[in-house]
Design a protein around this motif. Structure first.
Motif, PDB file in Angstrom:
ATOM      1  N   ASP A  48      -9.650   7.067   1.023  1.00 50.17           N
ATOM      2  CA  ASP A  48      -9.700   8.173  -0.181  1.00 50.17           C
ATOM      3  C   ASP A  48     -10.016   9.274   0.377  1.00 50.17           C
ATOM      4  O   ASP A  48     -11.190   9.653   0.282  1.00 50.17           O
ATOM      5  CB  ASP A  48     -10.212   7.560  -1.173  1.00 50.17           C
ATOM      6  CG  ASP A  48     -10.223   8.791  -2.443  1.00 50.17           C
ATOM      7  OD1 ASP A  48      -9.283   9.548  -2.023  1.00 50.17           O
ATOM      8  OD2 ASP A  48     -10.526   8.372  -3.465  1.00 50.17           O
ATOM      9  N   ASN A  49      -9.250  10.092   1.630  1.00 47.36           N
ATOM     10  CA  ASN A  49      -9.670  10.957   2.295  1.00 47.36           C
ATOM     11  C   ASN A  49      -8.453  11.942   2.324  1.00 47.36           C
ATOM     12  O   ASN A  49      -7.321  11.604   2.864  1.00 47.36           O
ATOM     13  CB  ASN A  49     -10.281  10.764   3.529  1.00 47.36           C
ATOM     14  CG  ASN A  49     -10.733  11.846   4.449  1.00 47.36           C
ATOM     15  OD1 ASN A  49     -10.004  12.678   4.864  1.00 47.36           O
ATOM     16  ND2 ASN A  49     -12.150  11.760   4.799  1.00 47.36           N
ATOM     17  N   MET A  50      -8.689  13.308   1.717  1.00 44.10           N
ATOM     18  CA  MET A  50      -7.438  14.042   1.707  1.00 44.10           C
ATOM     19  C   MET A  50      -6.944  14.536   2.854  1.00 44.10           C
ATOM     20  O   MET A  50      -5.725  14.414   3.431  1.00 44.10           O
ATOM     21  CB  MET A  50      -7.856  15.320   0.817  1.00 44.10           C
ATOM     22  CG  MET A  50      -6.670  16.197   0.717  1.00 44.10           C
ATOM     23  SD  MET A  50      -5.248  15.550  -0.296  1.00 44.10           S
ATOM     24  CE  MET A  50      -5.962  15.429  -1.723  1.00 44.10           C
ATOM     25  N   GLU A  51      -7.744  14.680   4.062  1.00 44.32           N
ATOM     26  CA  GLU A  51      -7.428  15.053   5.423  1.00 44.32           C
ATOM     27  C   GLU A  51      -6.521  13.924   6.310  1.00 44.32           C
ATOM     28  O   GLU A  51      -5.553  14.159   6.770  1.00 44.32           O
ATOM     29  CB  GLU A  51      -8.370  15.501   6.504  1.00 44.32           C
ATOM     30  CG  GLU A  51      -9.336  16.699   5.959  1.00 44.32           C
ATOM     31  CD  GLU A  51      -8.231  18.052   5.933  1.00 44.32           C
ATOM     32  OE1 GLU A  51      -7.643  18.087   6.922  1.00 44.32           O
ATOM     33  OE2 GLU A  51      -8.300  18.654   5.041  1.00 44.32           O
ATOM     34  N   LEU A  52      -7.189  12.689   5.787  1.00 48.03           N
ATOM     35  CA  LEU A  52      -6.493  11.721   6.381  1.00 48.03           C
ATOM     36  C   LEU A  52      -4.949  11.445   5.813  1.00 48.03           C
ATOM     37  O   LEU A  52      -3.970  11.015   6.493  1.00 48.03           O
ATOM     38  CB  LEU A  52      -7.283  10.341   6.425  1.00 48.03           C
ATOM     39  CG  LEU A  52      -8.505  10.396   7.125  1.00 48.03           C
ATOM     40  CD1 LEU A  52      -9.268   9.062   6.828  1.00 48.03           C
ATOM     41  CD2 LEU A  52      -7.855  10.143   8.459  1.00 48.03           C
ATOM     42  N   LEU A  53      -5.130  11.547   4.578  1.00 43.90           N
ATOM     43  CA  LEU A  53      -3.713  11.563   3.824  1.00 43.90           C
ATOM     44  C   LEU A  53      -2.749  12.679   4.069  1.00 43.90           C
ATOM     45  O   LEU A  53      -1.315  12.027   4.165  1.00 43.90           O
ATOM     46  CB  LEU A  53      -4.113  11.754   2.323  1.00 43.90           C
ATOM     47  CG  LEU A  53      -4.656  10.484   1.248  1.00 43.90           C
ATOM     48  CD1 LEU A  53      -4.881  10.838   0.114  1.00 43.90           C
ATOM     49  CD2 LEU A  53      -3.597   9.096   1.477  1.00 43.90           C
ATOM     50  N   LYS A  54      -3.115  13.913   4.450  1.00 38.08           N
ATOM     51  CA  LYS A  54      -2.206  14.863   4.927  1.00 38.08           C
ATOM     52  C   LYS A  54      -1.542  14.496   6.175  1.00 38.08           C
ATOM     53  O   LYS A  54      -0.476  14.544   6.497  1.00 38.08           O
ATOM     54  CB  LYS A  54      -2.835  16.211   4.898  1.00 38.08           C
ATOM     55  CG  LYS A  54      -3.204  16.708   3.656  1.00 38.08           C
ATOM     56  CD  LYS A  54      -4.000  18.160   3.899  1.00 38.08           C
ATOM     57  CE  LYS A  54      -4.087  18.793   2.669  1.00 38.08           C
ATOM     58  NZ  LYS A  54      -4.863  20.088   2.638  1.00 38.08           N
ATOM     59  N   GLY A  55      -2.684  13.938   7.066  1.00 37.01           N
ATOM     60  CA  GLY A  55      -2.061  13.565   8.573  1.00 37.01           C
ATOM     61  C   GLY A  55      -1.130  12.169   8.481  1.00 37.01           C
ATOM     62  O   GLY A  55       0.096  12.529   9.173  1.00 37.01           O
ATOM     63  N   SER A 100      -6.063   3.749  -2.081  1.00 37.39           N
ATOM     64  CA  SER A 100      -6.539   3.862  -3.499  1.00 37.39           C
ATOM     65  C   SER A 100      -6.300   5.160  -4.159  1.00 37.39           C
ATOM     66  O   SER A 100      -6.159   5.345  -5.257  1.00 37.39           O
ATOM     67  CB  SER A 100      -7.857   3.468  -3.638  1.00 37.39           C
ATOM     68  OG  SER A 100      -8.677   4.399  -2.686  1.00 37.39           O
ATOM     69  N   ALA A 101      -5.961   6.114  -3.401  1.00 40.05           N
ATOM     70  CA  ALA A 101      -5.700   7.567  -3.733  1.00 40.05           C
ATOM     71  C   ALA A 101      -4.436   7.991  -4.005  1.00 40.05           C
ATOM     72  O   ALA A 101      -3.597   8.685  -3.507  1.00 40.05           O
ATOM     73  CB  ALA A 101      -6.339   8.594  -2.791  1.00 40.05           C
ATOM     74  N   VAL A 102      -3.641   7.199  -4.957  1.00 41.27           N
ATOM     75  CA  VAL A 102      -2.301   7.076  -5.255  1.00 41.27           C
ATOM     76  C   VAL A 102      -1.768   8.459  -5.850  1.00 41.27           C
ATOM     77  O   VAL A 102      -0.946   9.138  -5.339  1.00 41.27           O
ATOM     78  CB  VAL A 102      -1.692   6.118  -6.189  1.00 41.27           C
ATOM     79  CG1 VAL A 102      -0.207   6.291  -6.771  1.00 41.27           C
ATOM     80  CG2 VAL A 102      -1.978   4.824  -5.613  1.00 41.27           C
ATOM     81  N   PRO A 103      -2.572   8.991  -6.898  1.00 39.48           N
ATOM     82  CA  PRO A 103      -2.187  10.505  -7.224  1.00 39.48           C
ATOM     83  C   PRO A 103      -2.320  11.584  -6.120  1.00 39.48           C
ATOM     84  O   PRO A 103      -1.296  12.523  -6.351  1.00 39.48           O
ATOM     85  CB  PRO A 103      -3.330  10.605  -8.502  1.00 39.48           C
ATOM     86  CG  PRO A 103      -3.884   9.313  -8.722  1.00 39.48           C
ATOM     87  CD  PRO A 103      -3.596   8.307  -7.551  1.00 39.48           C
TER      88      PRO A 103
END
Length: 924
Positions: free
Chosen positions: A406-413, A440-443
């Motif tokens: 649940d990490n925004m930078e990793l999600l963007k990458g 787990s960070a679906v939204p």
């Protein structure tokens, strides 16, 4: 017959054998052979006609003259063996014969009995408490009884203590059949007794049954422990009887070579007072289970190996058999704990435990047998038992999912790396992603995907989703894609997953609200697949088809779902792959794996080009659907049905149900199915044709007198059956103008033969077509002249008219009348005009209809081009209304009063007629 066979074979050999010119041969020798066979040969059924053949040989005088005695014996052997197909029959010439003295059972001393037991039996205890018993001679029951404790204490009781047994009969070349029940009894339970063999003795014409014994002196080995019997090419006689019986009782496994194929009993019999002898099998064995025998053909081994390797193979086989219960138990435990269909487990385990594994000869055989049985019962291709040495490459490995914290930078990458978006020429969006991660960070992921994917693609006309390289991913992320592709104005369930290991059921529903613009069903969605597409890529392709939100193009996918787990069976090279997850689509159907079949199958590298062709085809789909709807409303006989069907087609198009249609051929098939389903009329169909189809010529040609003669002979069959019952069969309905034109000839050659019968059977089972115009005339012959009978009403949509069809007031020839019984035979092949006649007579209670239901048909159909395409529609424009109810029945087919198979219809009609005539006689 036999003698003639023998002599014909002798003649062939004689012609090809150099013999002295003064050769002489006495026919009495052959005749004596025949007599000996008739009195002693154990298969008398092969000797049918022997007496007549002997007499024929005596009177024929066609006897060969052969003086060389040994040559003659050889030729006679070949002849008799060839005639009876029995290699045991031999003829020999013995100038100085050694008398054959049958063995006489003597009273053996204790020392002799001891030597007999020592020489005939060998016992050893091998590793793992495996017994080894070698018997080189089957001794008779009386000697067994005399040997008593010497035999039981030194042999059988020692063997009884072992856990399994190698029973060696490789060197056993003889013995007494009376000893067989003793051995079989030792390996079975005392009750109930088992019928193990029947011995037929030809000279005495007696039959003796062999049964297991309820009591034996020592301890039994029983019927639970494993027995491996070793055989060789020398194993013969009573030893073969033992091996064959235990094999057929499924009590033992045979390892080694096919046995010799001996006989129960053979005798050498002197031929008259000559120096010739014939060896004849005089008794035979008949196994009560198979009705056959081990004689001649021998006992075939369960596992075929060279005799010298049999002990080694038996040891390895016993090691396997020790392991089988453990293997079956481990497989059962794994299935009980993990198999997705928990409600099926109990049945599967019962079947697994009852599987016959007696003939299993290796771990590979065991895996194959267990797999076959599980597949048959479960019908689940995901549940697989494999032998790993052969299937290493095919065993599914458990793939680790790529999980994002649940990490925004990793999600963007992740989003920037995985999702490739571009707009291709023709304002076509292109989206490629090769995996779907677990997070787990679906939204947060959904928002990033909205920015990366759906915002750039929102104004494109069509979308290509490229899954050709998609091999893994998380099912949980599928909803993020599907919510943008489907009409989710109302929340819907895309799919459900039952996880047996976690013991959870999860419904995957559409997002309640999307961040970006929804693509949904207003646009064309096309999915590209390849043989590499697997896991979540397959699931997405499958769901897009199931949800009717896209068209799949490319290759059949790999069939590798990530919902199975492979377990190795400890101590073996066997593994079981068990599906622990059930994937249930939005229609409530279980997906049991297997590749996804595209709507358009092409090579993966050609899929992109094919997409553009399908897109172009889809542009004109709505126009074609509107076109068929307009044709129906203009021409179909029942207007209200046509209007409803037209609306149904457009509704299905709006719901995406025509997305799988990719060319004119598939469209014609889909339209035909939808039109028939929605109208209930199977006569409507759509077809594609590159050239405009020709209209059928409805004006029949008037046959010449010669042509009519041929028509009458080939088309009509008349017969008067017993009881003065008329039978008329004709396989095509003629046009009324033709009937009128050839009326006199028709009356003379056909009608005159049957018009005065007591009852009439009209056979229309093979009448597949023709014209309906003559149906009223045909019907008229079975009604009185007055009053006219209303047969049916025809409604014609083109003229909007109703026409009442009545019987004719005047006809040529004699009417059959309205009182005599009439029976009509029909089948699935019965065509429209014949079915119209049958339905009319049935509806008016004038005939009894027997056979199979007809498929129904149309009096008149028009063929119309759908817009300017290569599609054409065949649309019925007339309907027939019942004279009694006024309801439509033209396309419903005819239901018989008496349903029966088409081949039995005539005999059923005759049976009914006979019963009715008998009843009339009784009433009179």
């Amino acid at each position: 017959v036999l003698i003639l066979k023998v002599l014909s074979i002798l003649l062939i050999f004689y012609k090809n054998t150099s013999l002295p010119a003064t050769s002489s041969f006495q026919p009495a020798l052959v005749l004596e052979i025949a007599k000996i066979l008739m009195e002693n040969y154990c298969l008398p059924e092969k000797l049918f006609g022997m007496q007549e053949a002997i007499q024929q040989v005596i009177t024929s005088g066609e006897i060969l003259q052969i003086s060389d005695k040994k040559t003659l014996a050889s030729l006679l052997t070949t002849g008799v063996q060839g005639a009876l197909s029995d290699p045991r029959l031999t003829v020999s010439y013995e100038a100085n014969p050694v008398p054959v003295v049958p063995p006489v059972l003597q009273s053996l001393s204790k020392d002799q009995l001891r030597r007999l037991v020592r020489n005939s039996f060998k016992v050893d205890i091998l590793e793992n408490n495996t017994g080894y018993l070698r018997i080189d001679q089957i001794i008779d029951q009386e000697t067994v009884a005399k040997a008593g404790s010497q035999l039981w204490d030194n042999v059988w009781n020692k063997v009884a203590q072992t856990s399994s047994l190698i029973f060696d009969l490789r060197y056993n070349t003889g013995g007494e059949l009376s000893g067989v029940p003793v051995i079989i009894s030792y390996f079975s339970d005392p009750e109930p007794p088992i019928h193990i063999d029947t011995i037929y003795d030809r000279p005495s014409n007696t039959t003796k049954e062999l049964w297991t014994m309820s009591s034996i002196p020592g301890k039994r080995y029983g019927k639970k422990k494993d027995i491996i019997i070793l055989t060789s090419r020398r194993t013969m006689g009573a030893a073969e009887a033992v091996a064959y019986t235990l094999k057929k009782l499924k009590r033992a496994i045979i390892v080694g070579e096919r046995s010799a194929g001996g006989s129960v009993k053979v005798q050498k019999i002197r031929i008259a007072q000559s120096d010739f002898y014939i060896t004849v099998p005089v008794a035979r064995s008949i196994n009560p289970i198979t009705g056959q025998s081990w004689e001649v053909s021998g006992v075939s081994p369960t596992i075929n190996v060279m005799a010298k390797e049999a002990v080694s193979k038996a040891k390895s086989l016993l090691t396997l058999r020790y392991a089988i219960p453990k293997v079956v138990q481990m497989i059962s435990d794994i299935m009980r704990d993990t198999y997705a269909f928990s409600d099926r487990v109990s049945t599967l385990l019962q079947h697994l435990q009852s599987t016959d594994l007696l003939s299993v000869g290796s771990e590979k055989d065991l895996a194959v047998r267990l797999n076959q049985n599980l597949q048959t019962v479960s019908e689940d291709p995901r549940l697989i038992i494999r032998y790993m040495r052969d299937d290493d490459a095919g065993i599914e490995q458990d793939h680790e999912l790529y999980t994002i914290p649940d990490n925004m930078e990793l999600l963007k990458g992740y989003v920037n790396r995985v999702f490739k978006v571009e707009v291709l020429p023709g304002n076509t969006g292109h989206l490629r992603f090769d995996e779907l991660a677990e997070t787990s960070a679906v939204p947060e992921l959904e928002k990033l995907m909205a920015q990366k994917i759906w915002e750039p693609l929102k104004d494109t006309d069509n979308l290509i989703i490229d899954l050709r390289y998609n091999t893994r991913g998380s099912s949980n992320s599928l909803t993020l894609i599907l919510s943008y592709l489907c009409d989710c104005s109302q929340k819907q369930n895309f799919f459900t997953i039952n996880d047996r290991i976690k013991n959870t059921t999860t419904e995957h529903k559409s997002l309640s609200k999307t961040t970006g613009p929804v693509y949904n069903s207003k646009h064309g969605v096309y999915v590209l697949t390849s043989y590499h597409t697997a896991s979540t890529g397959e699931e997405l392709a499958y769901l897009i088809q199931s949800l009717s939100c896209g068209t799949v193009i490319g290759e059949i996918t790999s069939g590798n779902l990530m919902h199975s787990k492979t377990f190795g069976i400890e101590g073996t090279d066997i593994a079981i792959t068990v599906p622990f997850i059930n994937f249930i689509d939005n229609n409530g159907e279980y997906w049991l794996g297997g590749g996804v079949v595209p709507d358009a199958i092409v090579l993966a590298e050609e899929a992109l080009d094919r997409v553009y062709e399908v897109m172009e085809f889809h542009k004109g789909l709505r126009t074609l659907l509107e076109g068929i709807g307009e044709l129906l409303e203009q021409h179909y006989a029942i207007e209200e049905v046509a209007i409803n069907v037209s609306q149904v087609l457009l509704t299905k198009w709006r719901e995406g149900l025509y997305r799988p249609v990719v060319d004119f051929e598939s469209l014609a098939s889909q339209l035909t199915m939808d039109l028939q389903e929605s109208s209930g009329d199977h006569r409507i169909h759509v077809f594609h044709c590159d050239v405009e189809p020709e209209s059928p010529h409805d004006i029949p040609k008037m046959p010449s007198p010669e042509e009519f003669g041929y028509i009458a002979e080939s088309l009509f069959k008349t017969e008067v059956l017993p009881g003065n019952i008329g039978y008329l069969r004709f396989d095509m309905m003629l046009d009324i103008e033709v009937v009128k034109g050839v009326g006199p000839q028709l009356l003379h050659s056909v009608w005159k033969k049957i018009v005065n019968t007591e009852a009439l059977i009209i056979d229309m089972r093979y009448n597949t077509g023709g014209y309906s115009t003559a149906v009223p005339l045909f019907c008229t012959y079975f009604f009185d002249a007055e009053p006219p009978q209303h047969l049916y009403t025809i409604y014609d949509r083109a003229t909007n008219t109703f026409t009442k069809v009545m019987t004719f007031s005047h006809i040529r020839g004699q009417r059959y009348g309205s009182s005599k019984d009439l029976f009509i035979l029909i089948s699935h092949m019965t065509g429209s005009p014949a079915a119209l006649f049958a339905r009319t007579m049935s509806d008016l209670n004038r005939a009894t209809v027997i056979g199979e239901p007809t498929t129904g048909g149309s009096l008149s159909s028009g063929t119309y081009q759908i817009r300017n395409s290569i599609l054409y529609a065949s649309i019925p424009n007339q309907i027939i209304l019942s004279p009694t109810t006024g309801k439509v029945w033209s396309f419903l087919g005819v239901e018989p009063h008496v349903s029966t198979q088409v081949t039995k219809a005539l005999s059923v009609a005759q049976t009914i007629i006979a019963a009715r005539l008998k009843k009339k006689e009784q009433e009179q």
